[in-house]
Design a protein around this motif. Structure first.
Motif, PDB file in Angstrom:
ATOM      1  N   ARG A   1       0.676  -1.255  -0.052  1.00  0.00           N
ATOM      2  CA  ARG A   1      -0.141  -0.033   0.046  1.00  0.00           C
ATOM      3  C   ARG A   1       0.998   1.245  -0.086  1.00  0.00           C
ATOM      4  NH1 ARG A   1      -3.247  -3.895   2.971  1.00  0.00           N
ATOM      5  NH2 ARG A   1      -5.314  -3.841   2.368  1.00  0.00           N
ATOM      6  N   LEU A   2       1.734   1.254   0.790  1.00  0.00           N
ATOM      7  CA  LEU A   2       2.527   2.697   1.003  1.00  0.00           C
ATOM      8  C   LEU A   2       3.321   2.849  -0.319  1.00  0.00           C
ATOM      9  CD1 LEU A   2       4.140   2.111   4.529  1.00  0.00           C
ATOM     10  CD2 LEU A   2       2.387   3.628   3.807  1.00  0.00           C
ATOM     11  N   THR A   3       3.949   1.679  -0.836  1.00  0.00           N
ATOM     12  CA  THR A   3       4.942   1.858  -2.093  1.00  0.00           C
ATOM     13  C   THR A   3       4.082   2.168  -3.286  1.00  0.00           C
ATOM     14  OG1 THR A   3       4.994  -0.760  -2.462  1.00  0.00           O
ATOM     15  CG2 THR A   3       6.865   0.329  -1.360  1.00  0.00           C
ATOM     16  N   ALA A   4       2.697   1.641  -3.448  1.00  0.00           N
ATOM     17  CA  ALA A   4       1.787   2.180  -4.308  1.00  0.00           C
ATOM     18  C   ALA A   4       1.505   3.551  -4.198  1.00  0.00           C
ATOM     19  CB  ALA A   4       0.516   1.213  -4.149  1.00  0.00           C
ATOM     20  N   LEU A   5       1.328   3.911  -3.117  1.00  0.00           N
ATOM     21  CA  LEU A   5       1.010   5.490  -3.034  1.00  0.00           C
ATOM     22  C   LEU A   5       2.292   6.333  -3.684  1.00  0.00           C
ATOM     23  CD1 LEU A   5      -0.951   5.599   0.427  1.00  0.00           C
ATOM     24  CD2 LEU A   5      -1.953   6.070  -1.688  1.00  0.00           C
TER      25      LEU A   5
ATOM     26  N   GLU B   1      -7.989   6.625   1.673  1.00  0.00           N
ATOM     27  CA  GLU B   1      -8.238   7.806   1.514  1.00  0.00           C
ATOM     28  C   GLU B   1      -7.634   8.301   0.188  1.00  0.00           C
ATOM     29  OE1 GLU B   1      -7.602  11.801   4.017  1.00  0.00           O
ATOM     30  OE2 GLU B   1      -7.147   9.945   4.966  1.00  0.00           O
ATOM     31  N   LEU B   2      -6.406   7.785  -0.100  1.00  0.00           N
ATOM     32  CA  LEU B   2      -5.744   8.576  -1.165  1.00  0.00           C
ATOM     33  C   LEU B   2      -5.435   7.947  -2.467  1.00  0.00           C
ATOM     34  CD1 LEU B   2      -2.625   9.603   1.153  1.00  0.00           C
ATOM     35  CD2 LEU B   2      -4.679  10.758   0.655  1.00  0.00           C
ATOM     36  N   TRP B   3      -5.550   6.688  -2.574  1.00  0.00           N
ATOM     37  CA  TRP B   3      -5.285   5.815  -3.691  1.00  0.00           C
ATOM     38  C   TRP B   3      -5.885   6.360  -5.041  1.00  0.00           C
ATOM     39  CZ3 TRP B   3      -8.058   2.273  -6.837  1.00  0.00           C
ATOM     40  CH2 TRP B   3      -9.267   2.052  -6.513  1.00  0.00           C
ATOM     41  N   LEU B   4      -7.046   7.054  -4.864  1.00  0.00           N
ATOM     42  CA  LEU B   4      -7.728   7.319  -6.139  1.00  0.00           C
ATOM     43  C   LEU B   4      -7.544   8.901  -6.289  1.00  0.00           C
ATOM     44  CD1 LEU B   4     -11.479   5.475  -5.903  1.00  0.00           C
ATOM     45  CD2 LEU B   4      -9.510   5.275  -7.505  1.00  0.00           C
ATOM     46  N   SER B   5      -6.780   9.675  -5.391  1.00  0.00           N
ATOM     47  CA  SER B   5      -6.608  11.142  -5.404  1.00  0.00           C
ATOM     48  C   SER B   5      -5.228  11.359  -6.172  1.00  0.00           C
ATOM     49  CB  SER B   5      -6.749  11.723  -3.932  1.00  0.00           C
ATOM     50  OG  SER B   5      -7.743  11.330  -3.221  1.00  0.00           O
ATOM     51  N   ASP B   6      -5.351  12.499  -6.919  1.00  0.00           N
ATOM     52  CA  ASP B   6      -4.071  13.058  -7.359  1.00  0.00           C
ATOM     53  C   ASP B   6      -3.357  13.979  -6.265  1.00  0.00           C
ATOM     54  OD1 ASP B   6      -2.371  14.660  -8.778  1.00  0.00           O
ATOM     55  OD2 ASP B   6      -3.645  14.885 -10.580  1.00  0.00           O
ATOM     56  N   PRO B   7      -2.056  13.600  -6.047  1.00  0.00           N
ATOM     57  CA  PRO B   7      -1.400  14.276  -5.153  1.00  0.00           C
ATOM     58  C   PRO B   7      -1.343  15.773  -4.923  1.00  0.00           C
ATOM     59  CG  PRO B   7      -0.630  12.172  -5.614  1.00  0.00           C
ATOM     60  CD  PRO B   7      -1.370  12.503  -6.621  1.00  0.00           C
ATOM     61  N   ARG B   8      -1.297  15.990  -6.535  1.00  0.00           N
ATOM     62  CA  ARG B   8      -1.189  17.716  -6.753  1.00  0.00           C
ATOM     63  C   ARG B   8      -2.368  18.442  -6.162  1.00  0.00           C
ATOM     64  NH1 ARG B   8       0.712  16.131 -12.823  1.00  0.00           N
ATOM     65  NH2 ARG B   8      -1.183  14.822 -12.353  1.00  0.00           N
ATOM     66  N   GLU B   9      -3.477  17.758  -6.074  1.00  0.00           N
ATOM     67  CA  GLU B   9      -4.753  18.311  -5.621  1.00  0.00           C
ATOM     68  C   GLU B   9      -4.877  18.209  -4.248  1.00  0.00           C
ATOM     69  OE1 GLU B   9      -8.168  16.540  -7.701  1.00  0.00           O
ATOM     70  OE2 GLU B   9      -7.393  16.923  -9.607  1.00  0.00           O
ATOM     71  N   HIS B  10      -3.772  17.969  -3.499  1.00  0.00           N
ATOM     72  CA  HIS B  10      -3.738  17.714  -2.128  1.00  0.00           C
ATOM     73  C   HIS B  10      -2.525  18.507  -1.391  1.00  0.00           C
ATOM     74  CE1 HIS B  10      -7.612  15.322  -1.534  1.00  0.00           C
ATOM     75  NE2 HIS B  10      -7.162  14.894  -2.846  1.00  0.00           N
ATOM     76  N   GLY B  11      -2.110  19.519  -2.111  1.00  0.00           N
ATOM     77  CA  GLY B  11      -1.007  20.215  -1.622  1.00  0.00           C
ATOM     78  C   GLY B  11       0.421  19.647  -2.014  1.00  0.00           C
ATOM     79  N   VAL B  12       0.710  18.573  -2.837  1.00  0.00           N
ATOM     80  CA  VAL B  12       1.925  17.934  -3.266  1.00  0.00           C
ATOM     81  C   VAL B  12       2.465  18.944  -4.330  1.00  0.00           C
ATOM     82  CG1 VAL B  12       3.298  16.048  -4.122  1.00  0.00           C
ATOM     83  CG2 VAL B  12       1.488  15.625  -2.283  1.00  0.00           C
ATOM     84  N   GLY B  13       3.505  19.529  -4.359  1.00  0.00           N
ATOM     85  CA  GLY B  13       4.050  20.251  -5.294  1.00  0.00           C
ATOM     86  C   GLY B  13       4.277  19.200  -6.659  1.00  0.00           C
TER      87      GLY B  13
END
Length: 265
Positions: free
Chosen positions: A129-133, A177-189
Motif C-alpha cells: 500500500r505504501l509503495t503503491a502510493l 483515503e488517498l489511492w484514488l486522489s491526485d497528490p497535486r490536488e492535495h498540496g503536493v508540488g
C-alpha cells in the motif's frame, strides 16, 4: 443469592425462577422444539471437531481464545472446554456443541479488524500500500506525516518483515483515503510529485491500479501492471508502456515459447 441473568429460558432452567416471563419463555421453547421434531429439523447439537480445528487455526494466526470469545460474545471458558476438554474428565474432549455457538465461531476469521491491535503480522500488505502510493506520486515525507511518523521511521517501516496490527490498520486507512486522489490536488508540488513517481518507477513499485484490494495482502498475489499480467501477451504490453516485464509475464512467455518449440519439433 439473587440472579443477575435476564428473565427467560436460562433463568428458568438455571436459577429456578418461576415468574410469568420465565415460564412463557420455556413454553415457547418447548413448542418450537416439538414443531421442529415433527418437521425433522431438530438439531440441538453439532459435532465439536470442526469448531476445535477452527480455533486451532485461529490461534496459529495469533487470534487467541480471549479475542475470539469477545467477538462471538461468549465466556472464554466455553471455548477452552471445546479446545481442551474439562479437567475433571481427564483428556476427554467435548464431542458436541450448540449449533449457534459453532456457527458463530466458524464465522470468525483472522482479519485486521479481528486481530488484537498489538499483534505482529506480515508487512506485505502494508508495504504494498505504501509503495503503491509513492508510485502514484505521494512523497514519502507526506505519507510519514499522515501516519504520525518521522521520515526515518517511515523508511524503517518499509524494511520490516512484520508490523503490528495497529500500524497495518492505519496504513490501510490512509491508503483507502488517498489511492484514488491526485497528490497535486492535495498540496503536493509538481517537483515532489515527479520525484515520488520516479522513485517508485526506479524500484518497480506497482501503483494502486495494479493491485486488487481483495488480494493485496496475499503474499502469493502479484500486481497486474497491464491488465493481462501472467499471460503470454503481457510482455508485449509491458514493452509498450515502458515498464519492465514482471515475473508472471516472463514465466508465461517462457512457457508459451517452450510450447511452440514442442509443437514444431
Amino acid at each position: 443469592m439473587t440472579s443477575t441473568r435476564d428473565h427467560g429460558y436460562a433463568r428458568y432452567k438455571l436459577d429456578g425462577c418461576r415468574c410469568y416471563t420465565c415460564g412463557w419463555a420455556v413454553a415457547q421453547y418447548r413448542d418450537a422444539r416439538e414443531h421442529a421434531i415433527r418437521r425433522g429439523e431438530w438439531q440441538p447439537y453439532v459435532d465439536a471437531a470442526p469448531v476445535r480445528e477452527h480455533l486451532e487455526r485461529l490461534r496459529a494466526c495469533s487470534l487467541g481464545l480471549r479475542r475470539v470469545a469477545e467477538i462471538v460474545h461468549v465466556d472464554r471458558k466455553r471455548l477452552q472446554v471445546i479446545l481442551n476438554g474439562r479437567p475433571e474428565r481427564g483428556t476427554e474432549l467435548q464431542e458436541q456443541v450448540r449449533p449457534a455457538l459453532a456457527a458463530a465461531v466458524l464465522r470468525v476469521e483472522p482479519t485486521l479488524d479481528n486481530l488484537g491491535s498489538a499483534t505482529p503480522i506480515s508487512s506485505v500488505g502494508t508495504h504494498r500500500r505504501l509503495t503503491a502510493l509513492v508510485a502514484a506520486g505521494w512523497p514519502q515525507a507526506h505519507l510519514a506525516k499522515r501516519l504520525g511518523m518521522s521520515d526515518g521511521n517511515f523508511s524503517s517501516l518499509l524494511g520490516r518483515s512484520q508490523v503490528i496490527v495497529r500500524t497495518a490498520r492505519l496504513v490501510r486507512s490512509v491508503y483507502d483515503e488517498l489511492w484514488l486522489s491526485d497528490p497535486r490536488e492535495h498540496g503536493v508540488g509538481t517537483q515532489p510529485f515527479s520525484r515520488a513517481r520516479n522513485h517508485g518507477a526506479s524500484h518497480q513499485w506497482a501503483p494502486p491500479g495494479a493491485w486488487d484490494e481483495d488480494t493485496i495482502d496475499d503474499p502469493a498475489a502479484f500486481p497486474d501492471w497491464t491488465g493481462r499480467c501472467g499471460t503470454p501477451g503481457g510482455c508485449h504490453i509491458h514493452s509498450r508502456i515502458g515498464v519492465p516485464a514482471c515475473q508472471p509475464c516472463r514465466i508465461a512467455r517462457q512457457k508459451a515459447r517452450a510450447a511452440a518449440r514442442d509443437t514444431t519439433a
